[in-house]
Design a protein around this motif. Structure first.
Motif, PDB file in Angstrom:
ATOM      1  N   GLN A  35       0.831  -1.212   0.000  1.00 12.93           N
ATOM      2  CA  GLN A  35       0.000   0.000   0.000  1.00 12.93           C
ATOM      3  C   GLN A  35       0.867   1.264   0.000  1.00 12.93           C
ATOM      4  N   LYS A  36       1.913   1.248   0.793  1.00  9.19           N
ATOM      5  CA  LYS A  36       2.820   2.402   0.874  1.00  9.19           C
ATOM      6  C   LYS A  36       3.470   2.667  -0.492  1.00  9.19           C
ATOM      7  N   ALA A  37       3.910   1.608  -1.151  1.00 12.61           N
ATOM      8  CA  ALA A  37       4.528   1.751  -2.479  1.00 12.61           C
ATOM      9  C   ALA A  37       3.522   2.287  -3.497  1.00 12.61           C
ATOM     10  N   ILE A  38       2.295   1.806  -3.434  1.00 12.43           N
ATOM     11  CA  ILE A  38       1.250   2.298  -4.338  1.00 12.43           C
ATOM     12  C   ILE A  38       1.026   3.788  -4.118  1.00 12.43           C
ATOM     13  N   ASP A  39       0.949   4.182  -2.856  1.00  8.95           N
ATOM     14  CA  ASP A  39       0.750   5.598  -2.531  1.00  8.95           C
ATOM     15  C   ASP A  39       1.924   6.451  -3.002  1.00  8.95           C
ATOM     16  N   GLN A  40       3.144   5.944  -2.824  1.00  3.79           N
ATOM     17  CA  GLN A  40       4.334   6.695  -3.230  1.00  3.79           C
ATOM     18  C   GLN A  40       4.452   6.818  -4.742  1.00  3.79           C
ATOM     19  N   GLU A  41       4.210   5.747  -5.427  1.00  2.00           N
ATOM     20  CA  GLU A  41       4.439   5.696  -6.879  1.00  2.00           C
ATOM     21  C   GLU A  41       3.284   6.273  -7.699  1.00  2.00           C
ATOM     22  N   LYS A  42       2.091   6.302  -7.138  1.00  2.00           N
ATOM     23  CA  LYS A  42       0.914   6.865  -7.821  1.00  2.00           C
ATOM     24  C   LYS A  42       0.746   6.313  -9.241  1.00  2.00           C
ATOM     25  N   MET A  43       0.672   5.011  -9.321  1.00  2.00           N
ATOM     26  CA  MET A  43       0.489   4.344 -10.614  1.00  2.00           C
ATOM     27  C   MET A  43      -1.002   4.348 -10.949  1.00  2.00           C
ATOM     28  N   PRO A  44      -1.389   4.970 -12.069  1.00  2.00           N
ATOM     29  CA  PRO A  44      -2.810   5.154 -12.379  1.00  2.00           C
ATOM     30  C   PRO A  44      -3.498   3.972 -13.065  1.00  2.00           C
ATOM     31  N   TRP A  45      -2.993   2.775 -12.887  1.00  2.00           N
ATOM     32  CA  TRP A  45      -3.621   1.586 -13.461  1.00  2.00           C
ATOM     33  C   TRP A  45      -3.903   0.593 -12.332  1.00  2.00           C
ATOM     34  N   GLU A  46      -4.582  -0.480 -12.669  1.00  2.00           N
ATOM     35  CA  GLU A  46      -5.005  -1.487 -11.682  1.00  2.00           C
ATOM     36  C   GLU A  46      -3.811  -2.069 -10.929  1.00  2.00           C
ATOM     37  N   GLN A  47      -3.940  -2.108  -9.601  1.00  2.00           N
ATOM     38  CA  GLN A  47      -2.908  -2.659  -8.723  1.00  2.00           C
ATOM     39  C   GLN A  47      -3.489  -3.854  -7.984  1.00  2.00           C
TER      40      GLN A  47
END
Length: 188
Positions: free
Chosen positions: A120-132
């Protein structure tokens, strides 16, 4: 010896693995290494087969399928928050997503993280706009067998039916060029 073969199983065709296994005596075939090899062969998807349309959890803890027949091409990105080369690749993936998102390309990141919070932290940091999506801990080995990998990052391109058309293992500074070449074959 069978354990060593199992450790390098991705290097062999299914027929080769079956033949090698048959060369061992019955006790070795019935060993843990023999069981692991048979399980791998049962789960493995070969090049001419459709990949399984598995469901993984997203950040909202909902199960989501990895394939969508409305996409011309799907780009599966196997990664983890702790994988430096995976994180290096994210800016390139953002450029590709921006360029092709409305042209039929579907990107899906599939994490093999062991820790939900780190993911979750990596998703928040990287802000990847596709499905995770995140692979459940109990399913990791099976997923690695089905998609035939043990190293990340791994990019697997599939057509709209889920048949693999190309794969790239590891970080490559020329990744954008290589990915774009594949994309252009399927998306005009």
């Amino acid at each position: 010896m069978l354990q060593s073969i199992y450790a390098n199983k991705e290097q062999y065709a299914e027929e080769e693995l079956l033949e090698i296994l048959s060369l061992f005596d019955k006790d070795v075939q019935a060993s843990k290494a023999g069981d692991l090899l048979r399980t791998y062969l049962a789960n493995r998807t070969d090049a001419d087969q459709l990949l399984p349309n598995l469901r993984f959890v997203n950040a909202a803890n909902q199960r989501v399928p990895i394939f969508d027949s409305n996409s011309k091409l799907t780009m599966l990105i196997f990664w983890a928050s702790w994988c430096g080369p995976c994180r290096l690749e994210i800016p390139v993936l953002k450029e590709i997503q921006k360029q092709y998102k409305n042209k039929g390309l579907r990107l899906i990141s599939i994490s093999i993280d062991n820790n939900w919070n780190n993911w979750q932290k990596a998703i928040d940091q990287e802000k990847m706009p596709w499905e995770q999506l995140l692979v459940e801990e109990s399913k990791k080995e099976e997923v690695q067998q089905q998609f035939n990998f043990k190293a990340i990052p791994l990019i697997v391109f599939t057509d709209n039916r889920g048949k693999e058309v190309e794969r790239f293992i590891g970080y490559d500074k020329d990744g954008k060029k290589n990915y774009t070449n594949v994309i252009r074959k399927f998306i005009n």
